[in-house]
Design an enzyme around this catalytic site. Sequence first.
Site, PDB file in Angstrom:
ATOM      1  N   TRP A   1       0.806  -1.225   0.000  1.00 31.03           N
ATOM      2  CA  TRP A   1       0.000   0.000   0.000  1.00 31.03           C
ATOM      3  C   TRP A   1       0.840   1.276   0.000  1.00 31.03           C
ATOM      4  O   TRP A   1       1.836   1.390   0.700  1.00 31.03           O
ATOM      5  CB  TRP A   1      -0.892   0.020   1.234  1.00 31.03           C
ATOM      6  CG  TRP A   1      -1.690   1.289   1.357  1.00 31.03           C
ATOM      7  CD1 TRP A   1      -1.317   2.439   1.994  1.00 31.03           C
ATOM      8  CD2 TRP A   1      -2.983   1.543   0.823  1.00 31.03           C
ATOM      9  NE1 TRP A   1      -2.307   3.397   1.893  1.00 31.03           N
ATOM     10  CE2 TRP A   1      -3.338   2.870   1.170  1.00 31.03           C
ATOM     11  CE3 TRP A   1      -3.889   0.768   0.074  1.00 31.03           C
ATOM     12  CZ2 TRP A   1      -4.553   3.434   0.806  1.00 31.03           C
ATOM     13  CZ3 TRP A   1      -5.101   1.348  -0.295  1.00 31.03           C
ATOM     14  CH2 TRP A   1      -5.419   2.656   0.069  1.00 31.03           C
ATOM     15  N   MET A   2       0.328   2.275  -0.762  1.00 31.31           N
ATOM     16  CA  MET A   2       0.902   3.616  -0.769  1.00 31.31           C
ATOM     17  C   MET A   2      -0.220   4.623  -0.931  1.00 31.31           C
ATOM     18  O   MET A   2      -1.184   4.378  -1.654  1.00 31.31           O
ATOM     19  CB  MET A   2       1.886   3.766  -1.940  1.00 31.31           C
ATOM     20  CG  MET A   2       2.466   5.170  -2.102  1.00 31.31           C
ATOM     21  SD  MET A   2       3.412   5.352  -3.635  1.00 31.31           S
ATOM     22  CE  MET A   2       2.064   5.470  -4.837  1.00 31.31           C
ATOM     23  N   ASN A   3      -0.104   5.795  -0.235  1.00 34.87           N
ATOM     24  CA  ASN A   3      -0.977   6.911  -0.578  1.00 34.87           C
ATOM     25  C   ASN A   3      -0.177   8.212  -0.651  1.00 34.87           C
ATOM     26  O   ASN A   3       0.775   8.281  -1.447  1.00 34.87           O
ATOM     27  CB  ASN A   3      -2.235   6.982   0.297  1.00 34.87           C
ATOM     28  CG  ASN A   3      -2.029   7.037   1.787  1.00 34.87           C
ATOM     29  OD1 ASN A   3      -1.767   6.006   2.405  1.00 34.87           O
ATOM     30  ND2 ASN A   3      -2.181   8.204   2.392  1.00 34.87           N
ATOM     31  N   ASP A   4      -0.467   9.246   0.115  1.00 36.89           N
ATOM     32  CA  ASP A   4       0.009  10.609  -0.134  1.00 36.89           C
ATOM     33  C   ASP A   4       1.512  10.732  -0.384  1.00 36.89           C
ATOM     34  O   ASP A   4       2.323  10.124   0.333  1.00 36.89           O
ATOM     35  CB  ASP A   4      -0.291  11.498   1.073  1.00 36.89           C
ATOM     36  CG  ASP A   4      -1.762  11.511   1.453  1.00 36.89           C
ATOM     37  OD1 ASP A   4      -2.574  10.911   0.743  1.00 36.89           O
ATOM     38  OD2 ASP A   4      -2.083  12.133   2.480  1.00 36.89           O
TER      39      ASP A   4
ATOM     40  N   TRP B   1      -4.446  -0.109   3.582  1.00 37.09           N
ATOM     41  CA  TRP B   1      -3.979   0.893   4.532  1.00 37.09           C
ATOM     42  C   TRP B   1      -3.696   0.242   5.878  1.00 37.09           C
ATOM     43  O   TRP B   1      -4.433  -0.629   6.350  1.00 37.09           O
ATOM     44  CB  TRP B   1      -5.040   1.980   4.676  1.00 37.09           C
ATOM     45  CG  TRP B   1      -4.579   3.200   5.419  1.00 37.09           C
ATOM     46  CD1 TRP B   1      -4.036   4.321   4.881  1.00 37.09           C
ATOM     47  CD2 TRP B   1      -4.638   3.414   6.838  1.00 37.09           C
ATOM     48  NE1 TRP B   1      -3.748   5.231   5.868  1.00 37.09           N
ATOM     49  CE2 TRP B   1      -4.109   4.703   7.087  1.00 37.09           C
ATOM     50  CE3 TRP B   1      -5.071   2.650   7.917  1.00 37.09           C
ATOM     51  CZ2 TRP B   1      -4.013   5.242   8.363  1.00 37.09           C
ATOM     52  CZ3 TRP B   1      -4.972   3.175   9.200  1.00 37.09           C
ATOM     53  CH2 TRP B   1      -4.450   4.456   9.407  1.00 37.09           C
TER      54      TRP B   1
ATOM     55  N   ARG C   1      -3.160  17.976  11.052  1.00 41.16           N
ATOM     56  CA  ARG C   1      -2.128  17.176  10.396  1.00 41.16           C
ATOM     57  C   ARG C   1      -1.592  17.814   9.115  1.00 41.16           C
ATOM     58  O   ARG C   1      -2.037  18.845   8.662  1.00 41.16           O
ATOM     59  CB  ARG C   1      -2.689  15.788  10.073  1.00 41.16           C
ATOM     60  CG  ARG C   1      -3.956  15.771   9.219  1.00 41.16           C
ATOM     61  CD  ARG C   1      -4.449  14.343   8.994  1.00 41.16           C
ATOM     62  NE  ARG C   1      -5.717  14.298   8.281  1.00 41.16           N
ATOM     63  CZ  ARG C   1      -6.904  14.212   8.861  1.00 41.16           C
ATOM     64  NH1 ARG C   1      -6.989  14.187  10.173  1.00 41.16           N
ATOM     65  NH2 ARG C   1      -8.018  14.162   8.132  1.00 41.16           N
ATOM     66  N   ASP C   2      -0.593  17.119   8.546  1.00 40.92           N
ATOM     67  CA  ASP C   2      -0.054  17.348   7.198  1.00 40.92           C
ATOM     68  C   ASP C   2       0.690  18.682   7.059  1.00 40.92           C
ATOM     69  O   ASP C   2       0.374  19.500   6.187  1.00 40.92           O
ATOM     70  CB  ASP C   2      -1.170  17.278   6.145  1.00 40.92           C
ATOM     71  CG  ASP C   2      -2.023  16.024   6.259  1.00 40.92           C
ATOM     72  OD1 ASP C   2      -1.524  15.032   6.837  1.00 40.92           O
ATOM     73  OD2 ASP C   2      -3.168  16.028   5.779  1.00 40.92           O
TER      74      ASP C   2
END
Length: 467
Positions: free
Chosen positions: A19-22, A46, A145-146
């Site tokens: 899995w990969m996201n942002d 995830w 966050r982020d």
Amino acid sequence: MQTKNKYKPVVHFTPPANWMNDPNGMVYVNGRYHLFYQYYPAAPNWGPMHWGHAVSEDLLHWEHLPVALYPDELGCIFSGSCVLDRANVSGLGSIENPPLIAVYTNHRISDHLEQQSIAYSLDYEHFEKYYGNPVIPNKGKPDFRDPKVFFNPVKNCCSLVLAAGSRVEFYSSENLKDWKKTGDFEAGIHGLGGICECPDCFPLMTEEGEKWILIISMILPPEQAGKDKDCFHRMSHITQYYVGTFDGNTFHDTECSALPLLPDYGTDNYAAVTFQNLEEKVMLGWADNWDYAAQTPTDADGFRGQMTLARQMKLVKTAQGYRLAFSFPGLDSLKASAFPLFPGDNRLHTQTFGLKTTVNGPGKITFRNSTGESVEIEVTEEEIIVDRRHGGQTGFQKDYDSDCYGINRAPRLCQNTSIMEIVFDRCILEVLADDGMTPFTVSVFPVHPYEKICVTGEISADFYQIQ
């Protein structure tokens, strides 16, 4: 044309497996583009987030490096950014060997507490977490966050923009360790409201001087998502941008567009942010969609998730106001070998290719195979339409081929002759229409490879292979 990896893209970044996201921490150092990313190395779904790491010299071909950040006692490693501390204001390196500072969110799974922490690296590969974490603590605020760090030219220091519920907050620091809040910006006053994620803030030059861009990825309220099938409300997650000024404390939306401004009108571009320490502004996004990312078809290595191609941007003044215009860096040498396609059907011998098209009026480009699978890119007088409803596998998720998710459309910004750039890479289609001002990123999963390209109407196209 069948391969073991039928869907794993060739030049769109994918994880080694699972899995990969942002995208996170993107930075240019010593001739290499560093990409960190949300990664769960144990499964194709995830899980507790790590920061994966890869580098590239051309933004097309990537070398995998060891995982950069692992979960710790403060929680999982959620999204953030990196800054090269050239003046060593942090004291964590030296002028001769400036540290790379990662600023990220720790997310504690037990109670979802989110706080901001830092880590540093002197070899730009192995990171040491700062003993004073968290550097921006949280007393219980949800959705905090982020962090995205950027240079503050007014105060001559670093600032960051941070998602905080329905707004983004701005902080500044003289040493990258001690942060003070300076302002905030409410996303829904103009544009789309909801929960903010993955913001970015940066300047671009125009003929009228410098303008600032604020990008915010949004989780729309459940009662809004899908209610209207327009290009703004059809999905649960969407990214928007604002054009305005930055006064050293906060961003101001001085242009106040009547409609939300989107950096992508497709289903599959989220959490896009820019590279740091790079003179030009280059953006990369997660080429997937939270509504079906965990169900999409995958290959033998179980990869799930890919990034968009890098997109260089400029700010263009149109009759409708300022708009971002995008192009694909790194493809010029491949375009040198391009050849024109004939009107009508052209045989297709590869599943990774580019098209540079000139649009003189209405027309259509279709990729199809002998089993009836097809994806269409249509230009009308009023709209650009990308239709993937019949492009291949769709049964893995109930909405994937619905009219709301399967038909991607956006209003035209160019009424005269314009350029449209297209890249297809096994399972991901990117279209930069109307001189790059109307982009689409759309996933598609053909059961059998596309065998023909059909060009009709007032469109001419040059074809080039991408390897």
